[in-house]
Scaffold this motif. Structure first.
Motif, PDB file in Angstrom:
ATOM      1  N   ILE A  61      -1.598   9.420  48.952  1.00 26.26           N
ATOM      2  CA  ILE A  61      -1.889   9.770  47.553  1.00 26.26           C
ATOM      3  C   ILE A  61      -3.268   9.200  47.239  1.00 26.26           C
ATOM      4  CG2 ILE A  61      -1.192   9.512  45.136  1.00 26.26           C
ATOM      5  CD1 ILE A  61       1.698   9.082  46.105  1.00 26.26           C
ATOM      6  N   ILE A  62      -4.200  10.078  46.900  1.00 29.35           N
ATOM      7  CA  ILE A  62      -5.586   9.648  46.652  1.00 29.35           C
ATOM      8  C   ILE A  62      -5.790   9.450  45.159  1.00 29.35           C
ATOM      9  CG2 ILE A  62      -8.019  10.253  46.874  1.00 29.35           C
ATOM     10  CD1 ILE A  62      -7.332  11.887  49.351  1.00 29.35           C
ATOM     11  N   LEU A  63      -6.070   8.221  44.786  1.00 25.50           N
ATOM     12  CA  LEU A  63      -6.299   7.900  43.366  1.00 25.50           C
ATOM     13  C   LEU A  63      -7.564   7.077  43.183  1.00 25.50           C
ATOM     14  CD1 LEU A  63      -2.703   7.589  42.018  1.00 25.50           C
ATOM     15  CD2 LEU A  63      -4.597   8.634  40.773  1.00 25.50           C
ATOM     16  N   THR A  64      -8.524   7.288  44.072  1.00 24.59           N
ATOM     17  CA  THR A  64      -9.815   6.621  43.916  1.00 24.59           C
ATOM     18  C   THR A  64     -10.724   7.479  43.052  1.00 24.59           C
ATOM     19  OG1 THR A  64     -10.489   7.659  45.996  1.00 24.59           O
ATOM     20  CG2 THR A  64      -9.758   5.355  46.088  1.00 24.59           C
ATOM     21  N   SER A  65     -11.698   6.864  42.453  1.00 27.34           N
ATOM     22  CA  SER A  65     -12.667   7.605  41.655  1.00 27.34           C
ATOM     23  C   SER A  65     -13.900   6.745  41.424  1.00 27.34           C
ATOM     24  CB  SER A  65     -12.065   7.963  40.289  1.00 27.34           C
ATOM     25  OG  SER A  65     -13.009   8.668  39.506  1.00 27.34           O
ATOM     26  N   ALA A  66     -15.057   7.408  41.380  1.00 26.61           N
ATOM     27  CA  ALA A  66     -16.254   6.705  40.900  1.00 26.61           C
ATOM     28  C   ALA A  66     -16.037   6.390  39.421  1.00 26.61           C
ATOM     29  CB  ALA A  66     -17.475   7.593  41.084  1.00 26.61           C
ATOM     30  N   VAL A  67     -16.456   5.210  39.008  1.00 26.27           N
ATOM     31  CA  VAL A  67     -16.265   4.804  37.610  1.00 26.27           C
ATOM     32  C   VAL A  67     -17.630   4.422  37.025  1.00 26.27           C
ATOM     33  CG1 VAL A  67     -15.062   3.238  36.042  1.00 26.27           C
ATOM     34  CG2 VAL A  67     -13.962   3.929  38.181  1.00 26.27           C
TER      35      VAL A  67
ATOM     36  N   PHE B 172     -24.079   5.064  36.997  1.00 28.66           N
ATOM     37  CA  PHE B 172     -23.337   4.679  38.204  1.00 28.66           C
ATOM     38  C   PHE B 172     -24.202   3.719  39.004  1.00 28.66           C
ATOM     39  CE2 PHE B 172     -21.499   8.786  37.082  1.00 28.66           C
ATOM     40  CZ  PHE B 172     -20.140   8.529  37.221  1.00 28.66           C
ATOM     41  N   GLU B 173     -23.564   2.736  39.602  1.00 24.40           N
ATOM     42  CA  GLU B 173     -24.310   1.787  40.430  1.00 24.40           C
ATOM     43  C   GLU B 173     -24.798   2.480  41.704  1.00 24.40           C
ATOM     44  OE1 GLU B 173     -21.453  -1.361  40.980  1.00 24.40           O
ATOM     45  OE2 GLU B 173     -22.441  -2.567  39.430  1.00 24.40           O
ATOM     46  N   ASP B 174     -25.892   1.966  42.250  1.00 27.36           N
ATOM     47  CA  ASP B 174     -26.414   2.511  43.503  1.00 27.36           C
ATOM     48  C   ASP B 174     -25.318   2.541  44.561  1.00 27.36           C
ATOM     49  OD1 ASP B 174     -28.892   2.947  42.562  1.00 27.36           O
ATOM     50  OD2 ASP B 174     -29.814   1.174  43.483  1.00 27.36           O
ATOM     51  N   GLY B 175     -25.207   3.654  45.236  1.00 25.00           N
ATOM     52  CA  GLY B 175     -24.218   3.769  46.312  1.00 25.00           C
ATOM     53  C   GLY B 175     -22.814   4.076  45.818  1.00 25.00           C
ATOM     54  N   MET B 176     -22.620   4.059  44.511  1.00 25.06           N
ATOM     55  CA  MET B 176     -21.274   4.282  43.955  1.00 25.06           C
ATOM     56  C   MET B 176     -21.249   5.539  43.087  1.00 25.06           C
ATOM     57  SD  MET B 176     -19.564   1.888  45.283  1.00 25.06           S
ATOM     58  CE  MET B 176     -18.062   1.747  44.352  1.00 25.06           C
ATOM     59  N   PHE B 177     -22.183   6.431  43.359  1.00 27.21           N
ATOM     60  CA  PHE B 177     -22.214   7.692  42.611  1.00 27.21           C
ATOM     61  C   PHE B 177     -21.039   8.575  43.049  1.00 27.21           C
ATOM     62  CE2 PHE B 177     -26.229   6.328  41.263  1.00 27.21           C
ATOM     63  CZ  PHE B 177     -26.716   7.192  40.299  1.00 27.21           C
ATOM     64  N   PRO B 178     -20.673   9.545  42.218  1.00 24.89           N
ATOM     65  CA  PRO B 178     -19.589  10.460  42.604  1.00 24.89           C
ATOM     66  C   PRO B 178     -19.807  11.125  43.964  1.00 24.89           C
ATOM     67  CG  PRO B 178     -20.069  10.710  40.284  1.00 24.89           C
ATOM     68  CD  PRO B 178     -21.112   9.770  40.832  1.00 24.89           C
TER      69      PRO B 178
END
Ligand code: NAP
Length: 303
Positions: free
Chosen positions: A124-130, A149-155
């Motif tokens: 079950i995938i429940l990750t997301s960029a925040v 979004f922080e560097d490297g943590m973009f969608p």
């Protein structure tokens, strides 16, 4: 000036400032249904010894607001599931109890996902960029906060590459079903969520959904409406497609209900290889949904 931790519920995206997390209220209810038991291929140790007949399920984003509820529900149904969680940090692991079945890994790193996926039956995938709120916003002055979004943590990195990595790792592990939680709004490039940080979050989420649909692995894609931290099991759930529900008044859903739909999707053949938009009527209108077989039977879309 240090920002006080606060959160904003955008139409469909709950964002937090400076990583501040709004945590889910205690889980309030569960729907018991009969379950065709399967033999697990999993080894695993410690808490994983609960049932040799249960299905081994990994939930990622298990430290997140919906992921926590799913993890808890899996652990509550030990006769049906051997639950595992994947979180990004030791801090998140501690937050959900620190058990041996919680793996710490960054989904952007494919090799880091291998141990968590070993022997799983379902994912079950429940990750997301925040996105985070830019400092300096003063609500007393009116206006709208800005987000980044922080560097490297973009969608692109989290919702596309990170989800693709999870699908690939699960495929290699021989997974039999993947449930992916996405968001309504993806049919409209001009949806305001795509403008947050100019990062096209819905576009990247949609790309991962397409990748899953094309993977050949049985799947269920759940595109949720605006998420609410309220009790589950007390509203009538609504199924839609192609963002039709966004044109109505009923476009929100409780995280606890999304979590239950994820779990039920694992149990019911009617949920397989389908994509659905999910919202609910307001509490007190209609009848709380308890027949998930009928709910999934309403779904005709495969993407
Ligand atoms: P959430 O609380 O924002 O949780 C997201 C999780 O993803 C967090 O636990 C985070 O870990 C994890 N994560 C992010 N980057 C990661 C990385 N690189 N490696 C490993 N883990 C990573 O989620 P939610 O608000 O419950 O939303 C659940 C889903 O519904 C998401 O896909 C969201 O987009 C979607 N959705 C949300 C809304 C809404 O109104 N918010 C509406 C529709 C759909 P950390 O805890 O370490 O940050």
């Amino acid at each position: 000036m240090a920002m006080a931790a606060r959160s904003f519920l955008c139409p469909h995206l709950h964002v937090s400032s400076a990583g501040a997390a709004i945590r889910e209220k205690p889980f309030l209810g569960a729907h018991g249904i009969s379950f065709p038991r399967r033999t697990s291929r999993s080894g695993g140790g410690g808490a994983l010894a609960a049932s040799a007949m249960a299905s081994t399920v990994l939930v990622t984003g298990a430290g997140g607001r919906t992921g926590q509820i799913v993890y808890r529900k899996l652990k509550e149904r030990r006769d049906q599931f051997i639950g595992r969680g994947l979180v990004r940090s030791e801090e998140s692991k501690e937050k959900i109890g620190g058990a041996d079945d919680v793996f710490v890994a960054d989904i952007r790193d494919p090799t880091a996902l291998v141990p968590a996926c070993q022997g799983i039956d379902a994912l079950i995938i429940l990750t997301s960029a925040v996105p985070k709120m830019k400092p300096g916003f003063d609500p007393s002055q009116g206006g709208r906060p800005e987000f980044y979004f922080e560097d490297g943590m973009f969608p692109e990195q989290v919702d596309w590459i990170g989800q693709k990595n999870q699908i690939d790792a699960a495929a290699t592990a021989g997974v039999k079903h993947i449930v992916l939680v996405g968001s309504m709004g993806g049919t409209d490039l001009n949806n305001p969520l795509n403008r947050i940080g100019n990062a096209n979050i819905l576009v990247w989420k949609r790309k991962a959904e397409q990748y899953l649909a094309d993977s050949g692995i049985p799947y269920t894609i759940i595109r949720a409406g605006g998420l609410q931290d309220s009790a589950g099991g007390v509203r009538e759930l609504l199924i839609g497609r192609d963002d039709e529900l966004l044109k109505t008044e009923t476009r929100t859903v409780a995280r606890a209900d999304v979590a239950e739909v994820c779990i039920q999707a694992l149990l019911l053949e009617e949920a397989k290889s389908k994509a659905l938009d999910l919202a609910s009527k307001p509490e007190g209108q209609g009848s709380p949904t308890s027949d998930f077989k009928s709910l999934f039977s309403q779904v005709t879309a495969t993407f």
